[in-house]
Design a protein around this motif. Structure first.
Motif, short mmCIF file in Angstrom:
data_model
loop_
_atom_site.label_atom_id
_atom_site.label_comp_id
_atom_site.label_asym_id
_atom_site.label_seq_id
_atom_site.Cartn_x
_atom_site.Cartn_y
_atom_site.Cartn_z
N SER A 1 -17.99 -12.18 13.81
CA SER A 1 -18.14 -13.00 12.59
C SER A 1 -16.80 -13.32 11.96
O SER A 1 -16.75 -14.04 10.96
CB SER A 1 -19.01 -12.26 11.58
N LYS B 1 -26.34 -10.31 0.38
CA LYS B 1 -26.89 -9.00 0.70
C LYS B 1 -28.24 -9.13 1.42
O LYS B 1 -28.51 -8.47 2.42
CB LYS B 1 -27.06 -8.23 -0.61
N SER C 1 -30.68 -9.97 8.73
CA SER C 1 -30.10 -10.27 10.04
C SER C 1 -29.63 -9.04 10.80
O SER C 1 -29.26 -9.13 11.97
CB SER C 1 -28.94 -11.27 9.87
N THR C 2 -29.62 -7.87 10.12
CA THR C 2 -29.11 -6.66 10.75
C THR C 2 -29.82 -6.36 12.07
O THR C 2 -29.19 -6.13 13.11
CB THR C 2 -29.28 -5.45 9.81
N VAL D 1 -19.33 -11.28 8.22
CA VAL D 1 -20.49 -10.40 8.09
C VAL D 1 -19.98 -8.97 8.09
O VAL D 1 -19.38 -8.52 9.06
CB VAL D 1 -21.48 -10.61 9.25
N GLU D 2 -20.16 -8.32 6.97
CA GLU D 2 -19.70 -6.94 6.88
C GLU D 2 -20.77 -6.10 6.19
O GLU D 2 -21.28 -6.49 5.15
CB GLU D 2 -18.40 -6.88 6.09
N TRP D 3 -21.13 -4.97 6.79
CA TRP D 3 -22.14 -4.10 6.19
C TRP D 3 -21.45 -2.89 5.59
O TRP D 3 -20.38 -2.50 6.03
CB TRP D 3 -23.14 -3.63 7.25
N ALA E 1 -27.84 -10.47 4.93
CA ALA E 1 -27.28 -9.41 5.77
C ALA E 1 -28.38 -8.44 6.16
O ALA E 1 -28.51 -8.06 7.32
CB ALA E 1 -26.17 -8.68 5.01
#
Lengths: 113, 881
Positions: free
Chosen positions: A37, A4, A10-11, A41-43, A7
Motif C-alpha cells: 500500500s 478505520k 478490508s483486513t 494502509v496501516e493497522w 481498514a
C-alpha cells in the motif's frame, strides 16, 4: 491513510490474499501490507492478531509454531481450502463494489489522479 | 541502564491482567514486539526508543483484549466480557436492602446512634426549612404583590442619618396626583382608641386608611362593597373577629360603633380575618377622611412625622426606580428649601417589608439575621450527625472487611460495593427521616408558641418543601455514606483473607479531623448560647437608671381627666401602699415619644438639635427616682417654671455642648427662650439596643397621657384594684388598663430570650450527638485495643494508665477543637453584641469553662467503656487466640 471502518472491513480479504501467496507470520503480514500500500494502509499491529485468531476459529487458516533461527517461537498461518473459497467470495464482493465505483467515478476527472 | 527484557516482561504482565489474553496470544504478541524492536534497532534507534515505539505500534492492551474477547466469545447478545459485571442487576437491589437491614440489626448500638443523630439533625433542618418557607410566604397572598411598594423616609440631619418607616401625612395624595406611574396611594395611620358598642367597651388598635386600600391589597370583604366602603367620613370596615366581638353573629353593616365616647362610626363592611402570614395586621380600618378636621395638625405638614405609613400600587410595567427619582422633585416642591435635602424618600417592594429593619416599624418583621442563625445551626447539627455516621462507619471498616473480600472474590466491582454501602446509608437516612417527622410533629406546637408562627404539616402540599425533603434525604445519605463507602469497599481480598486487615487504622487522621470539627461546632454553639443568655440577662437586669421595680403605669385616654389630676392624685395617695404618683406625656418603655428641634441661645437657626421632649409634672422626678445632678427639679415655689424653665438630661447637655448648663437658655421652634434649671442623670427611656436620646423635660400638667404610681409591692393585687377603682371613678366612661414597668422592659428583650432558648436547645442537642459519637468511637477503640490492654494489664499496668491510654487522644482532640473555635466565636459574638448600645463584655471564663466542661463531659462519656476495658479480666481478651 484509509478510514478505520474501511481498514476493519478490508483486513480479512487482505490477510487471506497475502496468505494465498504462502505461509507467513503476523509481523511479516503487516510488513507486506505496508509495502504494497506504500504505507497508506496501516493497522494498529496488535489488532491483527485477534483477526487472525478469528480466521483460525472459522477454519480459514491453519497454524503452527515454528522456532526461528534466532530461537524465537513464531506462529505461522497458512490458508486452508475453506479460506481460499472465502477469499474468492470476498474478491467477488469487492470487485462488484469496485465496478460500481468505476462506473460512477469515471466521468469525473477531479477524482482521477 | 535500560533493561529491555525487564521492560518486555513488565509489558507482558500488563497483558496478563486482562482476562482476554491467553498464554499463546501473549507469546505471539511478544514475538511481534521483538521483531518490531529489532527492526528499529537496525534503523539505528536506541533500545529504549525502539521499545517505546514498538509498544505504541502494537496498540492499547485493553482494545486488543476486547477484540480477542469478541472473536472468542459465544455470547453474541450483550457482547459483554464475562468478567465485566452487567450495568443493571435488579436482583442485587433486593440483596443490598437485605444486607443493609441485617447490618443495621447486627450493629444495633451503632445504627441507633446514627439514626438518633440523623433524625435530630434532619428534624432541625426540617423545622428551620418550615420556618424559612413560612417567613418567605409573608405577604405573598396579595395579587398585586409585584406592584405594591412601601415608601419609607431617610432623614439626613446634622447629627446623623436615620431611616424610618413613617412618611409625612400629605405625601401619599400628592404623589398619587403628580406621579403618573402611581395607580393608587394608600396611607395607614395607626392609633389606639376606645371603641364601644353599648356595654362592650375596649381599647383597640385602629388604622385610618384611604378608601382605595381594597384595590391595592388583597383583603377580601365578607360584607360590604369594597369600592364604597371607606369613601364616607366616619365609616369603618372591621375584621370578622371584631365583628363577632362587638356584634355577635349578626351582620354589622349599617350599625355604629362609638369611638372615644363621642364619635359615631358606621360599619360599612367586614373583611375576612387577615391571613396569619400578613405583615400588615389590622382589625379596624377607619376612613382617613375622618381625620380631616381643622385641628388635625399633620394634614398639610410636610416635616412632621407620626405613625403615618404609605403604600403605593404602581401601574403595570412602570419602573420603581423612576418613581423613586420623582419623589425628589415632589419633596423639593413641597418642603421648605432649607429642609428639602433632609428627606430622601425610598421604596421597598412588599416582598421585602417582612425582613426589613426600619425605625418606627408598623408591620410585623423578623430580623433576617435570626433566620440565618437558625439555618446555620440546623446545618451544624445535621453535619455533626453526618460526622458520627462517617466516623462510626469507617471505624468498623475492619469488621466488614471479610464481607467485602468475599464479595470481591465473587466478582463484585468496587463501584457495586460503593452502591451497596450507599444504599445502607440511604436506608438509615430514610428511617431517620420518619423518626424526624415524628419529632417535628411533636415539636411544632412548641415552636409555634415560641416564635408566634403558624407552621404546620400542611406544608407537605408545598412543592418546595417536598423537594427540600427529597434533597435532604439524598444529600444526607451521600454526605454521610460516600466516604465510608469508599473506605469500606477498598479492602483487598487477599489481605482480608490472610487477616492483615484487622489492624486497619485507616482514616485515623480523618476521624481526628472530623471529631475536632464536630466538637468545634458544639463548642461554638455552647459559647454563643451562654453569651447570648448573658446578654439577655444583662438587658433584663440592667439598672435603667430609674426605679422600675415598683412602677405601675395607667395610660390615660380621657382628655377630661387632666383637669382633675390633682384630685385623683390625692385620692390615690390616701392609700399607704402608694408612695408617689405622677402624670406625664410619656414614660419609659411606653413607646410614646415626641421629638422636636431646639436651638441654644447665641446659635443660628440651622444649628438646631433634635431632642426628645417629655412633659412632666412636679412629681415625676421623685416618683421615678431620677437623680438631679446639677441645679434643681421643677418646684411649686417657682411659679414661673411652666413658662420659663426646662430640665435636660446629661446627653442633652453634651449635645448642646454646655459645660455649665444651669442658667443657659434654649428654645423650641418659634417659642420663647427658656432657662435650664437642672440636669438629670441619664436613664434608659427605651430598649437598651438604643442609645439614650437627648431629652428636654418641660413642666406641663395639662397634657398627661400616662399616670405612673410608685407602689409598695407587698400588696400589689389590692393596690391595683384600688387604683382601678379610683381611676374609673374619675373617668367613668373609659375602661382602665394598666401595666408594670419592668414587664414592659422585659418585653423588649423577648427576641433575645427566644433566640437564647432555641439556641440552648439546639446546642444541648449538638453536644448530645457529639458525645454519642465519641461514645461509639470509644467503644470501638476499647474493643480494638482489648488485646493490647490485656497484655499491658498482665505486665502490670494500672487502671489509671489504661484509662489515659484510651482517653488521651479524645481529650487532645477536644482541647484542640476548643482552641480553634475561640477566635471565631469571639469574632461572631463581638459582632452580635455590637448591635446593642449596652452590652456585656465577652467573658473569657465562659471559654475556659466550656473547655473544662467539654473535657469533663468527654470523660464521663468515655467512662463506661474505658472502665469496662480497664477493669476487664485480661484472660478474657487474651485466650481467644
Amino acid at each position: 491513510m484509509i478510514s478505520k471502518n474501511l481498514a476493519a472491513a478490508s483486513t480479512k480479504p487482505m490477510i487471506l490474499a497475502i496468505l494465498r501467496g504462502g505461509e507467513n507470520y503476523g509481523y511479516q503480514i503487516i510488513q507486506r501490507v505496508k509495502e504494497i500500500s506504500g504505507g497508506d494502509v496501516e493497522w494498529a499491529d496488535g489488532m491483527l492478531y485477534p483477526v487472525l485468531h478469528k480466521l483460525e476459529k472459522d477454519g480459514f487458516v491453519s497454524t503452527r509454531w515454528i522456532i526461528s533461527d534466532e530461537g524465537r517461537r513464531r506462529k505461522y498461518y497458512k490458508i486452508t481450502a475453506a479460506g481460499k473459497e472465502e477469499l474468492n467470495t470476498e474478491i467477488k464482493q469487492w470487485m462488484s463494489v469496485h465496478k460500481v465505483f468505476e462506473k460512477l467515478w469515471e466521468p469525473i476527472p477531479a477524482y482521477q489522479q | 541502564m535500560f533493561n529491555l527484557n525487564k521492560k518486555i516482561n513488565e509489558w507482558k504482565k500488563s497483558l496478563h491482567k486482562n482476562p482476554s489474553f491467553e498464554e499463546g496470544y501473549i507469546e505471539e504478541l511478544e514475538s511481534h514486539l521483538r521483531d518490531l524492536i529489532e527492526e528499529k534497532i537496525k534503523e539505528g534507534k536506541s533500545t529504549k526508543e525502539s521499545f517505546e515505539f514498538a509498544v505504541g505500534k502494537i496498540g492499547k492492551v485493553n482494545d486488543i483484549g476486547e477484540e480477542y474477547f469478541k472473536s472468542d466469545t459465544t455470547n453474541k447478545i450483550s457482547g459483554r466480557p464475562s468478567w465485566k459485571s452487567p450495568r443493571w442487576m435488579p436482583d442485587l437491589i433486593w440483596n443490598y436492602f437485605k444486607v443493609a437491614v441485617r447490618n443495621i440489626k447486627k450493629y444495633k448500638s451503632i445504627s441507633l446512634t446514627n439514626i438518633f443523630g440523623l433524625s435530630i439533625g434532619i428534624a432541625s433542618v426540617l423545622l428551620i426549612s418550615m420556618l424559612v418557607i413560612y417567613e418567605m410566604s409573608f405577604d405573598q397572598f396579595h395579587e398585586n404583590k409585584s406592584r405594591i411598594f412601601r415608601v419609607y423616609t431617610e432623614t439626613h440631619r446634622p447629627e446623623g442619618e436615620f431611616v424610618m418607616a413613617c412618611v409625612m401625612f400629605p405625601f401619599a395624595p400628592a404623589a398619587e396626583e403628580e406621579i403618573p406611574e402611581i395607580e393608587h396611594a394608600v396611607r395607614f395611620c395607626e392609633s389606639s382608641q376606645l371603641v364601644a358598642n353599648g356595654d362592650k367597651k375596649f381599647y383597640e388598635k385602629l388604622i385610618y386608611t384611604d378608601e382605595n386600600i381594597f384595590n391595592v391589597f388583597s383583603f377580601p370583604l365578607k360584607y360590604g362593597d369594597k369600592e364604597k366602603a371607606l369613601s364616607q367620613k366616619n365609616t369603618v370596615v372591621i375584621s370578622e373577629k371584631i365583628a363577632e366581638k362587638y356584634f355577635g353573629n349578626e351582620n354589622p353593616v349599617g350599625k355604629t360603633l362609638l369611638f372615644l365616647n363621642k364619635d359615631n362610626y358606621k360599619v360599612a363592611g367586614v373583611f375576612y380575618d387577615l391571613p396569619h402570614n400578613s405583615s400588615i395586621e389590622a382589625e379596624i380600618l377607619a376612613s382617613i377622611k375622618s381625620l380631616y378636621t381643622p385641628e388635625f395638625p399633620r394634614l398639610e405638614n410636610w416635616t412632621s412625622f407620626s405613625n403615618d405609613y404609605t403604600f403605593l400600587l404602581l401601574k403595570k410595567g412602570s419602573s420603581a426606580k423612576a418613581v423613586e427619582e420623582k419623589f425628589e422633585l415632589l419633596i423639593k416642591k413641597n418642603v421648605e428649601p432649607e429642609l428639602a435635602d433632609r428627606y430622601v424618600m425610598k421604596m421597598q417592594n412588599i416582598n421585602e417589608i417582612h425582613f426589613s429593619d426600619l425605625n418606627y416599624e408598623f408591620v410585623r418583621t423578623i430580623p433576617p439575621l435570626y433566620i440565618y442563625i437558625f439555618m446555620a445551626v440546623a446545618s451544624f447539627i445535621l453535619f455533626i450527625a453526618c460526622i458520627n455516621f462517617i466516623n462510626l462507619s469507617t471505624a468498623r471498616s475492619a469488621r466488614r472487611g471479610k464481607e467485602v473480600g468475599i464479595r470481591k472474590v465473587a466478582g463484585a466491582s468496587r463501584f457495586q460495593l460503593v452502591k451497596q454501602f450507599l444504599s445502607e446509608s440511604f436506608i438509615i437516612t430514610i428511617i431517620s427521616l420518619f423518626v424526624s417527622l415524628i419529632i417535628t410533629y411533636y415539636l411544632l406546637p412548641e415552636i409555634n408558641s415560641l416564635l408566634r408562627s403558624n407552621l404546620s404539616f400542611s406544608l407537605f402540599y408545598n412543592v418546595d418543601f417536598v423537594l427540600i425533603i427529597i434533597a435532604l434525604v439524598f444529600v444526607t445519605s451521600i454526605a454521610a455514606g460516600l466516604y465510608p463507602a469508599f473506605v469500606l469497599s477498598n479492602a483487598k481480598p487477599v489481605s482480608v483473607m490472610k487477616g492483615d486487615n484487622q489492624k486497619n487504622n485507616k482514616g485515623y487522621y480523618l476521624r481526628a479531623v472530623l471529631i475536632v470539627f464536630q466538637f468545634a461546632l458544639s463548642v461554638f454553639l455552647i459559647i454563643s448560647t451562654i453569651t447570648i443568655y448573658n446578654q439577655a440577662e444583662f438587658l433584663t437586669k440592667h439598672n435603667p437608671g430609674f426605679n422600675d421595680e415598683q412602677m405601675l403605669v395607667v395610660p390615660i385616654y380621657d382628655p377630661q381627666l387632666n383637669q382633675r389630676s390633682e384630685a385623683l392624685k390625692n385620692a390615690l395617695l390616701s392609700d399607704n401602699n402608694i408612695l408617689n404618683v405622677t402624670f406625664s406625656s410619656g414614660t419609659p418603655a411606653s413607646g410614646s415619644t415626641s421629638t422636636s428641634n431646639f436651638v441654644s441661645e447665641g446659635k443660628n437657626e440651622d444649628e438646631e438639635i433634635h431632642m426628645q421632649i417629655l412633659e412632666i409634672d412636679y412629681d415625676f422626678i421623685k416618683t421615678y427616682g431620677l437623680q438631679v445632678l446639677e441645679g434643681r427639679e421643677f418646684l411649686k415655689e417657682f411659679s414661673a417654671d411652666e413658662k420659663e424653665s426646662y430640665l435636660i438630661n446629661e446627653t442633652a447637655a453634651k449635645k448642646f455642648g454646655f459645660e455649665l448648663p444651669i442658667g443657659k437658655k434654649i428654645k423650641l421652634g418659634d417659642e420663647q427662650f427658656q432657662t435650664i434649671v437642672g440636669v438629670i442623670k441619664d436613664f434608659n427611656y427605651s430598649s437598651l439596643r438604643e442609645e439614650i436620646s437627648p431629652t428636654v423635660f418641660k413642666l406641663n400638667t395639662s397634657n398627661a397621657r400616662f399616670l405612673s404610681l410608685q407602689i409598695n409591692t407587698a400588696e400589689t393585687e389590692r393596690v391595683v384594684e384600688f387604683v382601678k377603682e379610683n381611676v374609673a371613678a374619675f373617668s367613668p366612661n373609659y375602661p382602665v388598663e394598666y401595666y408594670f414597668m419592668n414587664e414592659r422592659f422585659e418585653n423588649y428583650y423577648k427576641a433575645e430570650r427566644t433566640i437564647g432558648k432555641l439556641l440552648s436547645a439546639f446546642s444541648i442537642i449538638a453536644v448530645i450527638i457529639s458525645c454519642i459519637g465519641i461514645l461509639g468511637l470509644v467503644s470501638f477503640v476499647a474493643e480494638q485495643k482489648s488485646k493490647e490492654i490485656g497484655i499491658r494489664k498482665v505486665l502490670g499496668a494500672s487502671v489509671g494508665s489504661i484509662l489515659l491510654l484510651i482517653g488521651k487522644q479524645f481529650i487532645k482532640w477536644i482541647a484542640v477543637s476548643n482552641i480553634i473555635v475561640w477566635p471565631l466565636a469571639h469574632m461572631f459574638l463581638n459582632k452580635w453584641l455590637n448591635n446593642f448600645a449596652y452590652r456585656v463584655d465577652i467573658n473569657y471564663l465562659v471559654f475556659a469553662g466550656t473547655l473544662a466542661g467539654s473535657i469533663l463531659l468527654a470523660f464521663i462519656t468515655m467512662g463506661y467503656h474505658t472502665f469496662k476495658a480497664a477493669y476487664s479480666n485480661p484472660v478474657n481478651s487474651l485466650r481467644t487466640e
